[in-house]
Design a protein around this motif. Sequence first.
Motif, PDB file in Angstrom:
ATOM      1  N   LEU A 135       0.813  -1.225   0.000  1.00  0.00           N
ATOM      2  CA  LEU A 135       0.000   0.000   0.000  1.00  0.00           C
ATOM      3  C   LEU A 135       0.840   1.265   0.000  1.00  0.00           C
ATOM      4  O   LEU A 135       0.298   2.375  -0.039  1.00  0.00           O
ATOM      5  CB  LEU A 135      -0.935   0.003   1.214  1.00  0.00           C
ATOM      6  N   GLU A 136       2.182   1.102   0.061  1.00  0.00           N
ATOM      7  CA  GLU A 136       3.128   2.216   0.057  1.00  0.00           C
ATOM      8  C   GLU A 136       2.843   3.181   1.202  1.00  0.00           C
ATOM      9  O   GLU A 136       2.725   4.387   1.026  1.00  0.00           O
ATOM     10  CB  GLU A 136       3.092   2.939  -1.296  1.00  0.00           C
ATOM     11  N   LEU A 137       2.728   2.610   2.415  1.00  0.00           N
ATOM     12  CA  LEU A 137       2.473   3.377   3.623  1.00  0.00           C
ATOM     13  C   LEU A 137       3.520   3.030   4.672  1.00  0.00           C
ATOM     14  O   LEU A 137       4.261   2.048   4.540  1.00  0.00           O
ATOM     15  CB  LEU A 137       1.076   3.054   4.177  1.00  0.00           C
ATOM     16  N   LYS A 138       3.575   3.827   5.743  1.00  0.00           N
ATOM     17  CA  LYS A 138       4.463   3.526   6.858  1.00  0.00           C
ATOM     18  C   LYS A 138       3.889   2.361   7.660  1.00  0.00           C
ATOM     19  O   LYS A 138       2.678   2.181   7.718  1.00  0.00           O
ATOM     20  CB  LYS A 138       4.590   4.742   7.772  1.00  0.00           C
ATOM     21  N   LYS A 139       4.774   1.599   8.307  1.00  0.00           N
ATOM     22  CA  LYS A 139       4.303   0.492   9.144  1.00  0.00           C
ATOM     23  C   LYS A 139       3.472   1.001  10.317  1.00  0.00           C
ATOM     24  O   LYS A 139       2.563   0.316  10.776  1.00  0.00           O
ATOM     25  CB  LYS A 139       5.480  -0.339   9.660  1.00  0.00           C
TER      26      LYS A 139
END
Length: 166
Positions: free
Chosen positions: A125-129
Motif C-alpha cells: 500500500l506504500e504506507l508507513k508500518k
Amino acid sequence: MSCQTARFCFRSIGLFTQCERSCGVEKSSLFTGVNQLSLQRSFSQSKMPKKDKTSKSTQKQPETPAGPVSTLKDGQLAISIHAKPGAKQNAVTDVSSEAVGVAIAAPPSEGEANAELVRYLSKVLELKKSEIVLDKGSKSRDKIIKVSASISKEEVLEKLQREAAS
C-alpha cells in the motif's frame, strides 16, 4: 323467551335448567345445539385472515459491505484479510467481495506471521508500518487491518488488485 335466545344467553352463564323448564327442551338436545353453535363459531373465526406483523415494523437491515475494504466511523479504513501463513513467499492471492487473501512467508507462531503481514501490506500500500495496525484476529486466519493514513478505499483496492494480478 325462545329456545335459540335461551341457548345464547344460557351458554354464557350456564343455566340450562331454566331453558328446560321454560321451553320444554331436553338438556341433551340443548347441549348438542350449543356444541354445534360453538363449533360453527370457532370454525368461522379460524378462516379470518391474520395480520402480517412484519409489515408494521421498521427494522433496518444491516448493510453488506461492497468489498473487503470499508470506512470506519472515525475515518480510518478497515481491510478484511484471510491470511495463509507458512507460504514460500509473500503475495496477495485474491481480492474477493469478502476478504483479501494474503499468503505470508512466516510461520504462524509467536506473532511472526502477523508482523510479516503488517510489513508486507505497508510495502504493497506504500504506507508507513505505523499507519497499519492489526485490529482483530491475532490468532485467527481471518483478520481486520486498520489503516490510519489518508488514503481512499478505491486506492487501497486498486493497489491490492494490482498486486494480486502480478
